[in-house]
Each structure stands twice: as C-alpha cells, then as structure tokens.
Design an enzyme around this catalytic site. Structure first.
Site, PDB file in Angstrom:
ATOM      1  N   GLY A  17     -18.976  16.235   0.540  1.00 40.97           N
ATOM      2  CA  GLY A  17     -19.145  15.261   1.618  1.00 40.97           C
ATOM      3  C   GLY A  17     -18.595  15.825   3.095  1.00 40.97           C
ATOM      4  N   GLY A  18     -18.813  17.175   2.890  1.00 38.65           N
ATOM      5  CA  GLY A  18     -18.408  17.645   4.276  1.00 38.65           C
ATOM      6  C   GLY A  18     -19.334  17.767   5.589  1.00 38.65           C
ATOM      7  N   GLY A  20     -20.194  14.460   6.056  1.00 45.02           N
ATOM      8  CA  GLY A  20     -20.005  13.010   6.445  1.00 45.02           C
ATOM      9  C   GLY A  20     -19.139  12.662   7.566  1.00 45.02           C
ATOM     10  N   LEU A  22     -16.323  10.737   7.579  1.00 42.37           N
ATOM     11  CA  LEU A  22     -14.670  11.004   7.582  1.00 42.37           C
ATOM     12  C   LEU A  22     -14.408  12.656   7.567  1.00 42.37           C
ATOM     13  CD1 LEU A  22     -12.049  10.040   6.610  1.00 42.37           C
ATOM     14  CD2 LEU A  22     -12.575  10.730   4.401  1.00 42.37           C
ATOM     15  N   ARG A  24     -16.111  14.565   9.719  1.00 45.47           N
ATOM     16  CA  ARG A  24     -16.429  15.064  11.089  1.00 45.47           C
ATOM     17  C   ARG A  24     -15.070  14.332  12.022  1.00 45.47           C
ATOM     18  NH1 ARG A  24     -19.762  12.784  13.454  1.00 45.47           N
ATOM     19  NH2 ARG A  24     -19.913  14.293  15.286  1.00 45.47           N
ATOM     20  N   ARG A  51     -25.375  17.588   0.419  1.00 43.85           N
ATOM     21  CA  ARG A  51     -26.563  17.879   0.146  1.00 43.85           C
ATOM     22  C   ARG A  51     -27.449  18.620   1.057  1.00 43.85           C
ATOM     23  NH1 ARG A  51     -28.229  11.875  -0.955  1.00 43.85           N
ATOM     24  NH2 ARG A  51     -27.025  11.546   0.645  1.00 43.85           N
ATOM     25  N   GLU A 216      -7.149  -5.493  13.951  1.00 45.92           N
ATOM     26  CA  GLU A 216      -8.088  -4.794  14.518  1.00 45.92           C
ATOM     27  C   GLU A 216      -9.088  -5.194  15.521  1.00 45.92           C
ATOM     28  OE1 GLU A 216      -9.818  -1.732  11.338  1.00 45.92           O
ATOM     29  OE2 GLU A 216      -9.467  -3.531  10.219  1.00 45.92           O
ATOM     30  N   HIS A 240      -3.486  -0.866   1.418  1.00 45.43           N
ATOM     31  CA  HIS A 240      -2.631  -0.507   2.656  1.00 45.43           C
ATOM     32  C   HIS A 240      -1.420  -1.254   2.731  1.00 45.43           C
ATOM     33  CE1 HIS A 240      -5.711   2.396   3.909  1.00 45.43           C
ATOM     34  NE2 HIS A 240      -6.360   1.649   4.362  1.00 45.43           N
TER      35      HIS A 240
END
Length: 484
Positions: A17-18, A20, A22, A24, A51, A216, A240
């Site tokens: 998922g490089g 994706g 997260l 980046r 992919r 948030e 969390h």
C-alpha cells in the site's frame, strides 16, 4: 537538555500500500525525518509495493512530493532528500495473485532486518502473509506491521489473529496504534513509575475520577460510507481510548519489558465492568456552518451510527473500585484536543473558609495539540488582604521545556516504525489484548442495537450532545472544557 538519537540496525522495509494515503502522509515523511536525524542507517532500503504500474523513478517522484507536502519546509533539505530517495524502490505487486512476488524477493537482502508494513485493507492481510512465506520472502526473524481496524467484533478479531498466526508467530506481529507512539503517552509511564510523587496517590483512595477526551473538529465527509460501518465506538473507544485507559489504570509491571507491560494492560481490560445503558450517550453531528450533517456525509438518512460517544466505566479491582472513568470522543466538536485528566479528591479537612472556593487538584496530560502536562494546584493569591486561594497550573509543555529540540521529537509513526526495526513490542497490542477489548465492547454495541437506540443530534462546534453533560452532572461532576 540534549536528545539522543540511537541508530537502528540496517533494514529492508516493504510498505504494502506504498502509494496509499497513510504511506504518503505519515510513513514515508516519517522515515525521511528519521533518515535526516541519523537514526536510519545509510544502507537501509524502503520498498513500496502496490498495484500501480510504477518504476523506481516514478515512486521516488511520489515520495519526493509527499515530503514536500507533509514535511515542514524548514525541515526539508535538497541533499538529504536526494540521498533518501536513493534508498527507495518500488515493486508492482498483486496481493491476491502471483505477479510481482519474485521481483520483490530479488530486492530483499540477507543479514538485515526484514519488516513488512501492511498499510492495506485487513481483508488482504491473510493473502500478504501467505505469499510472503510461499515465495520465501519472510523468515523466522521477519516482522509484520498491521494497521487497525483489528476486526470489527470479537469473532472477526479472532479470525484475523488466526490468519496471521498461520504464518507468523506472535512476537513477529506488530499491531500498530499511533496513540501509543505519542511522546506524552510514554511520559505517562515515566511520571507514574519513575517518580515516588504520584504512585502512592494513584488509586481510588485519592483519585475522584478520570476523564479521557479525544475531540476532533473534522467530520466524516469523504469517507462517510466507510465510517458508517464502524462508528466512534469501534473506530476510537475500543482501541485508542482503551489503550489510554490501560496506561492510566494498570499496575506497575515487574520490568519495562514488552510482555510485562502488556500483561498488566490485559488485566485492566479484563477487570472492566459491563457498561450500563444509562451510562452511554451516543450522538450524530447536525448540519451547520455551511456543511452537511452526519447523515448527509454517511449517505444514509436512516443511519444509527454514532459520530460521538461518551460513557462511564468502572474497573473492579482493589486499586480502582468505585472510581469512575469517563471516556468521550467525537467528530465536529469545538476544538481538536486529546487529553487525560486525573482529578484528585479534596482534602479530608479544610482549614480555610469554604467561601474561598476550593478547587480540586487535576493532573492533565495533553496529547494534542501542544503535548505536555500540567498540574492544577491551589496557592495563595498574591497581595495583602488575608488568605485568598486561587488555582494555578504547574505547566510543562514539551515545546517550552525542550525549545528547538521539541521539533526533533519523533512523531508517533516515526517512533513506532523504529521500534519495529528494533524488535521492541512494548507499544504494540498483543493478540489477546485485542480480543479482550472486543469482548468488552461487543455487548455494549449489541445492547444499543437490540434496543434500537438512535444517536442524539448535536450542533457542530459544540462539546457534544446535552445528554453527555447530564452523564456527569448526575454524579455531581462536569466535563472539562474542550479547547485546543
């Protein structure tokens, strides 16, 4: 004060998922910062796997753009970026097929740490784990990092753990929760266990209650369809906030050792009482400020998924019996803020005039923004005219205390990835922890689903539903103000 940077061993890190979001936003910029800090050895390698049909140059261009966007301009250095990119490569991979796996294997080196970051949907975890072994890429010393969600209930969490266990031992699996990588969260353990000042008071005899807040300002627009399948309970409380509660409530471990720490956290989860229906408040943000409400963003007008939840829980053990823990989290609230507030009981006898307005001592641990701690204490108001009391903070902000060095404190992802390379699992969840948390959360969710409860609407920019205020007021307490 001088912070020490201790380099890790050389490694090959594969980020599935490089390309994706997260990768980046967090993973790749964080690795660049660790490279600049001197913690990432020069002969380490980062391999993106996804992919998309990219070559090394195309992926390096994407990484450079991510650094430009998500690393502050003053922390960017052209020579350092060039040197970092020389350590970055890319393999096009088919997670469910055979394409790309031989190419990935050819990139891996001997005698370095091999780590595999699963920055993909959990549905692909099993496929990736299976193929890493089938193609001889992972060995007994390899490590995998898996992102949440770790299931959506107890049954799916068990199934996910079982799939990973088919190919990796528990000591090789790193379930990442970025909240545990925050500097202040780790300082919480130091404050408790490295100082005699607090630990004798850290129990029901002296603590009135504990509040844990994660607020948030953003809504769920753009990912409403995904979020609507989870909600605040599954997305935030079960992981969390549960981890923060464990660090506050756990007994001192026998040693600062990964399994010793996690053993004590697990005891806390198992000691949690079932939560009563009247001790739960759920909400959905309404339209306002020129933006739609939750039901518009979720694309489901009949949605009963909560964007806000507040609840009161108790821990049935000697240390915490009858001391309530109040947890709340929500979207589109007044400010972005995460904090833990430990409110101490009033003195057993006051020698001062009650009309002077005694206020409780509160230890506040701020996770964001402006990480730090302060202790609210009563002192004499300066000046003549008799004994008048006032409350003041003993404040420690990391930015103020460390000055320029605060900018070099690794963010959560940076710290946790380096811990993976070191083989240190202290800040990662163990499989039985995850399952115990779901075993506590599942009946809560099943209860409101069986009752057909609808979340209460609340105005954006507020502190949440009115019923959440009553949750505290009926106990003679009040929520702390949400402020950034």
């Amino acid at each position: 004060m001088v912070s020490r940077v201790i380099p890790v061993d050389p490694f090959d890190l594969v980020i599935f998922g490089g390309t994706g979001d997260l990768a980046r936003r967090k993973i790749l910029p964080g690795l660049y910062r660790r490279f600049v800090a001197g913690q990432m050895p020069a002969d380490s390698r980062i391999i993106g796997a996804a992919r998309g049909e990219l070559d090394d140059a195309g992926f390096q261009k994407m990484v450079a753009e991510a650094i430009a966007e998500f690393v502050p301009a003053e922390r960017q250095d052209k020579a350092a970026i060039k040197a970092f990119l020389e350590r970055v490569g890319y393999v096009s991979i088919d997670a469910k097929g055979t394409g790309g796996w031989d190419a990935l294997k050819s990139r891996m080196r001997e005698n370095v740490v091999r780590a595999f970051y699963f920055s993909v949907a959990p549905a692909l975890f099993g496929d990736l784990a299976e193929r890493l072994h089938a193609h001889g890429i992972a060995d007994a010393w390899s490590r995998i990092v898996v992102e949440k969600p770790f299931g959506r209930d107890l049954a799916s969490a068990k199934a996910l753990n079982a799939v990973l266990a088919e190919h990796f031992d528990e000591h090789q699996i790193y379930r990442i929760d970025h909240y545990l990588g925050k500097e202040t969260v780790q300082n919480l353990m130091a404050v408790r266990f490295a100082n005699i000042l607090f630990e004798p008071l850290w129990k029901a005899e002296y603590i009135d209650h504990v509040q844990i807040t994660v607020a948030e300002t953003v809504g769920v627009e753009g990912r409403g369809a995904y979020y609507d399948k989870s909600g605040a309970m599954r997305d935030m409380v079960q992981n969390h906030l549960m981890q923060l509660l464990c660090l506050i409530a756990m007994e001192p471990p026998y040693h600062f050792d990964p399994d010793a720490v996690r053993d004590e956290k697990l005891k806390v989860i198992r000691a949690l009482d079932p939560v009563k229906p009247e001790d739960i408040v759920r909400g959905q943000y309404l339209p306002g400020g020129g933006q739609g409400g939750y039901v518009e963003h979720s694309e489901d007008p009949a949605s009963r998924t909560e964007s806000y939840i507040a609840l009161k829980c108790h821990i049935s053990n000697w240390r915490w019996k009858n001391t309530p823990f109040y947890l709340r989290t929500g979207k589109r609230l007044r400010a972005r803020a995460s904090e833990i507030a430990i409110t101490f009981k009033e003195p057993p006898h006051s020698i001062f005039d009650d009309a002077q307005g005694w206020r409780e001592n509160v230890l506040v641990i701020r996770l964001q923004p402006n990480e730090g701690m302060n202790l609210m204490m009563m002192i004499k108001e300066p000046g003549p005219g008799g004994m008048r009391l006032m409350q003041v903070p003993l404040d420690m902000s990391f930015a103020d205390a460390l000055g320029a060095e605060a900018e070099d404190i690794p963010d959560a992802y940076e710290r946790l990835i380096m811990d993976v390379i070191r083989g240190n699992q202290t800040l990662f969840m163990r499989g039985d922890e995850v399952e115990a948390a779901w075993a506590w959360a599942d009946p809560i969710i099943a209860g409101w689903e069986a009752r057909g409860d609808r979340p209460q609407g609340y105005d954006p920019g507020s502190s949440g539903p009115e019923d959440a205020l009553m949750l505290m007021h009926r106990d003679g307490r009040r929520w702390r103000e949400i402020k950034g």
